[in-house]
Design an enzyme around this catalytic site. Structure first.
Site, PDB file in Angstrom:
ATOM      1  N   ASP A 323       7.156   7.697   9.105  1.00 18.12           N
ATOM      2  CA  ASP A 323       6.164   6.656   8.845  1.00 18.12           C
ATOM      3  C   ASP A 323       5.311   7.086   7.643  1.00 18.12           C
ATOM      4  O   ASP A 323       5.410   8.219   7.170  1.00 18.12           O
ATOM      5  CB  ASP A 323       5.313   6.418  10.112  1.00 18.12           C
ATOM      6  N   GLU A 516      -2.877  -2.266  12.707  1.00 10.15           N
ATOM      7  CA  GLU A 516      -2.920  -0.855  13.072  1.00 10.15           C
ATOM      8  C   GLU A 516      -4.289  -0.420  13.589  1.00 10.15           C
ATOM      9  O   GLU A 516      -4.914  -1.143  14.373  1.00 10.15           O
ATOM     10  CB  GLU A 516      -2.466  -0.011  11.871  1.00 10.15           C
TER      11      GLU A 516
HETATM   12  C1  GLC Z   1       2.594   1.784   8.599  1.00 11.89           C
HETATM   13  C2  GLC Z   1       3.170   1.494   9.966  1.00 11.89           C
HETATM   14  C3  GLC Z   1       4.655   1.212   9.953  1.00 11.89           C
HETATM   15  C4  GLC Z   1       5.053   0.570   8.637  1.00 11.89           C
HETATM   16  C5  GLC Z   1       4.812   1.583   7.544  1.00 11.89           C
HETATM   17  C6  GLC Z   1       5.140   1.020   6.146  1.00 11.89           C
HETATM   18  O1  GLC Z   1       1.621   2.788   8.674  1.00 11.89           O
HETATM   19  O2  GLC Z   1       2.905   2.443  11.001  1.00 11.89           O
HETATM   20  O3  GLC Z   1       4.926   0.374  11.083  1.00 11.89           O
HETATM   21  O4  GLC Z   1       6.415   0.201   8.676  1.00 11.89           O
HETATM   22  O5  GLC Z   1       3.468   2.067   7.528  1.00 11.89           O
HETATM   23  O6  GLC Z   1       4.224   0.025   5.795  1.00 11.89           O
END
Ligand code: GLC
Length: 648
Positions: A323, A516
């Site tokens: 991530d 988030e």
């Molecule tokens: C974010 C998320 C993830 C996402 C990634 C790219 O922090 O946790 O779900 O796909 O970054 O944007």
């Protein structure tokens, strides 16, 4: 502007550095019991001849080019020409990134940038093996980063539809729109099983119940990728999917985003592993590691789960993407350096703005042997396998530029169907359906931001305006069209309700968009309590009230429900707000035009006490249990809900 997630990452890194210093030994690598985990097996992602091609390619690649394949940079930072010095295997567009720093770029401009990256990656240059760069994006409820795309209800709403085929069709339609812009891969579906409404990502989950997530996972993968074994996915208008976030993202204590899932192994597997076997058996090409930890061990460094379980016991043959700087949370790591993550089983670092330093530190670690060559080769093999399985080595990309598919009427109709199927009728004393020829007071709900939620044009979805949704229909527009179309009258605003007293008022209120950790809450109340005053004002004037609540999760709204004649959980419906009118506005005689079929896939809290989701019979019993949902055909009287904050 400093990306808020960077600030968060800095804070997290600092906290972990302190924690690491404090516990020099660090947690021992946890012991897991494979027999407790489900067996699964990726169908052959490519054939033996292709595996031989991969072997030949790896044999031609320099160490630097191998390392390049396992590093992904964000388009807000990496430029196409950078690939000459840093041969990255992948780029992404994070939630706040757009082509040439323009988050509102046209689909044509997105395609232009994608083609520029491909051109540099495929150049013939001394010492360079031409390998296509795979471009990933968060298309999690339609191609939601791109202006003009059709946006579907978020996963919590799709869960209420209890319709895997709908999820499959939405996946296929979304893949088409992604493919038109030259992008190969979406970081979807989220297979979280959210256990607590305090989590800001609850809406990204289909259900708090593992079984529904299990039923949806293969459908979501097949919609996006096509049937297992499909050759040339890109040529068929399909893209790579991502099963995320492995594992336990929705099970953290207090619902804290990126927190710790403190659960016994069997329960952890049974709840939070539910979606993965189906996804793997359906041939999912990538899995994203979770920021969260399990019993104190961060997933990005969890070798037992990423390698022995996911790739061993569960037979996953695609690749694991980290991530957003998630590797930085592994003890002893930071966003610029983390051999431990690759050694644990992450195959590609998501290093949005740290890609240069990650490239250099990983190259050094490979040169020193801190990263064994066999591990690096395995990661590269997995990445090349996915690129071949997608058809990326085939220059034909027939869906690119087919912008008649982008935001198409067919996709809008599908999204409107999804809205209808996702709405849940919590209460109706007879006020619904509204006879279309009535005099209806409408609260202003032309705010597309609330209607679309997070992950919309930008990461938080909170800075959008009406012009970001050129063909969308707001909830108000949909209601107005249905009423006026049947000879009814719309009364805007509450100037003089006595003079022109409406037959009914429709009030729409709820949560402002978030994504988030910015959606994490500590209080049981959503962030907008304006609804109650409006509702009570209308009732005091003797005007019946139909309330539509927009939210990314079930929240305590017992006062509003009690004050309303009818109450609909609308979730975050996306661009096709007209779907709400389809259900709540009947025909000119008052007969329903469509009926409610949505059923709660999360229990609805009956107490103003934030706690993990509860079930009937629990001390803090829900106001409405899993599976609850009224309809015109099957109504029921709803007793007054307790407004005691403790729900007693
Ligand atoms: C974010 C998320 C993830 C996402 C990634 C790219 O922090 O946790 O779900 O796909 O970054 O944007």
């Amino acid at each position: 502007m400093t990306d808020p997630r960077s600030l968060r990452a800095i804070l997290c890194a600092a906290l972990f550095a302190l924690a690491t210093a404090a516990s020099a030994a660090g947690p021992a690598s946890p012991v897991v019991h494979p027999e407790l985990w489900p067996k699964a097996k990726s169908p052959p992602l490519v054939d033996a001849a292709t595996e031989a091609k991969i072997t030949a390619l790896i044999g031609q690649m320099s160490l630097a080019e191998k390392v390049g394949q396992v590093v992904q940079g964000d388009i807000g930072s990496v430029k196409p020409q950078d690939l000459r010095e840093y041969p990255l295997g992948s780029v992404l567009a994070g939630g706040n990134s757009g082509p040439y720093d323009d988050e509102r770029a046209s689909p044509q401009t997105w395609l232009k940038l994608a083609r520029e990256f491909h051109a540099v990656a495929l150049e013939t240059r001394p010492g360079h093996v031409p390998i296509p760069v795979i471009f990933g994006i968060d298309a999690v409820h339609g191609h939601n980063n791109v202006v003009g795309a059709v946006l579907y209800p978020h996963n919590i709403a799709l869960g209420a539809a209890h319709d895997p085929d709908l999820v499959r069709r939405i996946g296929a339609a979304t893949a088409e729109e992604i493919a038109t812009t030259g992008i190969d891969w979406t970081f979807a579906p989220t297979l979280a099983v959210p256990g607590d409404a305090r989590w800001g990502r609850t809406y990204e989950g289909y259900s708090s119940e593992p079984d529904l997530v299990r039923r949806y996972s293969s459908a979501a993968i097949e919609g996006l990728q096509g049937a297992p074994g499909l050759a040339g996915r890109l040529q068929a208008g399909r893209v790579a999917a991502t099963a995320k976030h492995f594992m336990g993202d929705g099970g953290t204590t207090l619902g804290e985003d990126q927190g710790d899932s403190a659960l016994p192994e069997a329960e952890f597997v049974g709840r939070h592993g539910a979606g993965y076997p189906g996804a793997i058996d359906a041939g999912v090409l990538t899995v994203m590691a979770s920021y969260s930890s399990w019993n104190g061990t961060k997933m990005h460094g969890h070798q037992a789960l990423l390698t022995a379980i996911l790739k061993g016991r569960m037979g996953f043959d695609g690749f694991v993407i980290g991530d957003w700087n998630g590797h930085s949370q592994v003890p002893g790591c930071n966003k610029d350096r983390c051999p431990a993550a690759l050694n644990a089983g992450v195959d590609m670092y998501m290093a949005p703005n740290s890609w240069k330093k990650v490239f250099k530190s990983t190259l050094e670690a490979a040169q020193s042997g801190e990263i064994p060559m066999a591990r690096l080769d395995d990661a590269v093999r997995r990445i090349l396998r996915v690129k071949f399985a997608l058809g990326m080595f085939d220059p034909a990309r027939p869906y690119e530029g087919r912008f008649e598919l982008f935001g198409s009427d067919a996709h809008r109709a599908l999204a409107r169907e999804a809205v209808r199927k996702s709405l849940v009728l919590l209460k109706n004393d007879g006020a619904l359906p509204i006879r279309a020829s009535s005099r209806v007071l409408l609260s202003d709900m032309s705010d597309l931001a609330m209607q679309t939620g997070g992950w919309t044009i930008s990461w938080q979805g909170s800075d959008t305006t009406r012009k970001d949704f050129p063909k969308a229909e707001s909830i108000t527009q949909g209601l107005r069209a249905a009423i006026l179309g049947a000879g009814g009258k719309v009364i805007d605003g509450a100037d003089d309700l006595v003079a022109e007293k409406p037959d009914v008022a429709i009030i729409v209120f709820g949560e402002q968009p978030y994504a988030e950790m910015f959606g994490d809450i500590k209080l049981p109340f959503y962030n907008q309590r304006t609804g109650l005053r409006e509702i009570e004002h209308m009732r005091a004037l003797g005007i019946p009230v139909v309330t539509v609540f927009l939210s990314g999760r079930p929240l305590w709204v017992s006062q509003e429900i009690n004050a309303s004649n009818a109450f609909v959980a609308g979730w975050q419906p996306g661009t096709e707000g007209g779907g709400i009118a389809d259900l709540i506005i009947g025909d000119a005689k008052g007969a329903p035009r469509h009926d409610f079929t949505g059923k709660l896939s999360f229990p609805w809290p009956g107490a103003a006490v934030l706690a993990p989701f509860t079930h009937a019979g629990d001390k803090l019993a829900p106001a409405f249990p899993l599976g609850y949902g009224l309809s015109y055909a099957h109504g029921a009287k709803v007793a007054r809900l307790s407004e005691d904050l403790g729900g007693r």
